[in-house]
Design an enzyme around this catalytic site. Structure first.
Site, PDB file in Angstrom:
ATOM      1  CE  LYS A  32      -2.313   1.860   3.664  1.00 41.69           C
ATOM      2  NZ  LYS A  32      -2.302   3.265   3.977  1.00 41.69           N
ATOM      3  CG  ASP A  59      -5.041   4.531   1.706  1.00 40.38           C
ATOM      4  OD1 ASP A  59      -6.014   5.044   1.317  1.00 40.38           O
ATOM      5  OD2 ASP A  59      -4.392   4.513   2.705  1.00 40.38           O
ATOM      6  CE  LYS A  61      -7.765   6.753   3.898  1.00 42.18           C
ATOM      7  NZ  LYS A  61      -6.199   6.562   4.094  1.00 42.18           N
ATOM      8  CG  ASP A  64     -12.297  17.847  -6.161  1.00 44.79           C
ATOM      9  OD1 ASP A  64     -13.208  18.488  -6.458  1.00 44.79           O
ATOM     10  OD2 ASP A  64     -11.168  18.414  -5.882  1.00 44.79           O
ATOM     11  CB  THR A 119     -10.977   4.170  12.532  1.00 50.49           C
ATOM     12  OG1 THR A 119      -9.640   4.390  12.016  1.00 50.49           O
ATOM     13  CG2 THR A 119     -11.347   2.961  12.022  1.00 50.49           C
TER      14      THR A 119
HETATM   15  O1  C5P Z   1       1.003   0.565  11.247  1.00 51.08           O
HETATM   16  P1  C5P Z   1      -0.201  -0.085  10.933  1.00 51.08           P
HETATM   17  O2  C5P Z   1      -0.525  -1.352  10.928  1.00 51.08           O
HETATM   18  O3  C5P Z   1      -1.227   0.487  12.193  1.00 51.08           O
HETATM   19  O4  C5P Z   1      -0.870   0.761   9.745  1.00 51.08           O
HETATM   20  C1  C5P Z   1      -2.070   0.735   9.313  1.00 51.08           C
HETATM   21  C2  C5P Z   1      -2.284   1.268   8.011  1.00 51.08           C
HETATM   22  O5  C5P Z   1      -3.583   1.383   7.437  1.00 51.08           O
HETATM   23  C3  C5P Z   1      -1.657   2.764   8.021  1.00 51.08           C
HETATM   24  O6  C5P Z   1      -1.420   2.951   6.702  1.00 51.08           O
HETATM   25  C4  C5P Z   1      -3.180   3.623   8.269  1.00 51.08           C
HETATM   26  O7  C5P Z   1      -3.006   4.862   7.535  1.00 51.08           O
HETATM   27  C5  C5P Z   1      -4.214   2.638   7.402  1.00 51.08           C
HETATM   28  N1  C5P Z   1      -5.571   2.828   8.117  1.00 51.08           N
HETATM   29  C6  C5P Z   1      -5.962   2.622   9.348  1.00 51.08           C
HETATM   30  N2  C5P Z   1      -7.012   2.679   9.844  1.00 51.08           N
HETATM   31  C7  C5P Z   1      -8.080   3.077   8.895  1.00 51.08           C
HETATM   32  C8  C5P Z   1      -7.637   3.566   7.632  1.00 51.08           C
HETATM   33  C9  C5P Z   1      -6.509   3.245   7.084  1.00 51.08           C
HETATM   34  O8  C5P Z   1      -4.841   2.320  10.077  1.00 51.08           O
HETATM   35  N3  C5P Z   1      -9.367   3.446   9.269  1.00 51.08           N
END
Ligand code: C5P
Length: 232
Positions: A32, A59, A61, A64, A119
């Site tokens: 990602k 990713d 997002k 617009d 989240t």
């Molecule tokens: O390091 P970690 O496992 O927490 O990374 C999770 C990834 O998923 C990060 O790139 C974060 O920005 C993304 N993400 C998240 N929660 C969300 C949406 C995206 O942790 N609700």
């Protein structure tokens, strides 16, 4: 859709990401690329990682007006990414325009998924700042249904929401879930977490794992452990 582990390459430079990816000699993980790396290193980074044989979830997002999103998606589709996303809050018209822009001349297109509610947005903030009075669960599910009606393939959601999304939108509607941690690992700033094995149990299609792999002493071993637990 095949189940897979997607590594969140949250690095701020090309050098860092390649130092990390060089550790993988046998497998070519799905990666990602988020805003940080894309804005720092530009579209070239996508092409270079793709050339190395990795699948890419871009990713960014998008959110617009429909015409702008359609044109931006056309550019992303030419980058040959495998998966990308947008905010469902941009409305059905925006999501339909995105599908149109992303579809290549031969009719193929990357997997397109929607962010429902981030989240980081609590029910309280949704109500007080965004004036959305409904419970967050029903907002998430309603946005997932809007995404499905607009022709998208799935949503990003917490592993805890994946089951409900499948119950309502069907098992082929893709759920991509971050917030994954090993049972014996650090939770960090994630609040509602699940192990790869639990995410499998609950029916997530893809898990997005960042720090448990990128910050591990042995990232390749951590990746393999995730795959073993999640894909089996
Ligand atoms: O390091 P970690 O496992 O927490 O990374 C999770 C990834 O998923 C990060 O790139 C974060 O920005 C993304 N993400 C998240 N929660 C969300 C949406 C995206 O942790 N609700």
């Amino acid at each position: 859709m095949g189940k897979d582990v997607i590594i969140a390459c949250d690095f701020s430079s090309k050098e860092e990401v390649f130092t990390f990816l060089d550790k993988f000699q046998e497998e070519k993980p799905f990666v990602k690329i988020g805003m940080e790396l894309f804005y720092a290193a530009g579209p070239e980074i996508v092409k270079e990682i793709k050339k190395r044989g990795h699948k890419i979830f871009l990713d960014l997002k998008l959110h617009d007006i429909p015409n702008t999103v359609m044109k931006a998606m056309k550019v992303l589709s030419n980058l040959d990414v495998d998966m990308t996303n947008l905010h469902a809050a941009g409305t059905a018209a925006m999501m339909e325009a995105a599908v149109k822009g992303l579809t290549r001349e031969d009719g193929t297109r990357p997997i397109l998924i929607a962010v429902t509610q981030l989240t980081s947005t609590s029910e309280e903030r949704m109500r007080d700042e965004l004036l959305i009075e409904r419970p967050i669960d029903s907002v998430v599910l309603h946005y997932a249904m809007n995404a499905q009606k607009a022709g998208l393939d799935g949503v990003v959601c917490s592993p805890l929401e994946a089951k409900k999304v499948h119950d309502i939108c069907g098992s082929s509607f893709v759920t991509v879930t971050p917030g994954v941690r090993f049972a014996d690992g650090e939770v960090g700033d994630q609040v509602r977490v699940m192990t790869p094995a639990q995410a499998k149990e609950i029916g997530s299609d893809y898990i997005v794992v960042g720090r448990p792999i990128t910050q591990a002493d042995d990232p390749v071993a951590a990746y393999r452990r995730c795959v073993a637990e999640f894909v089996g």
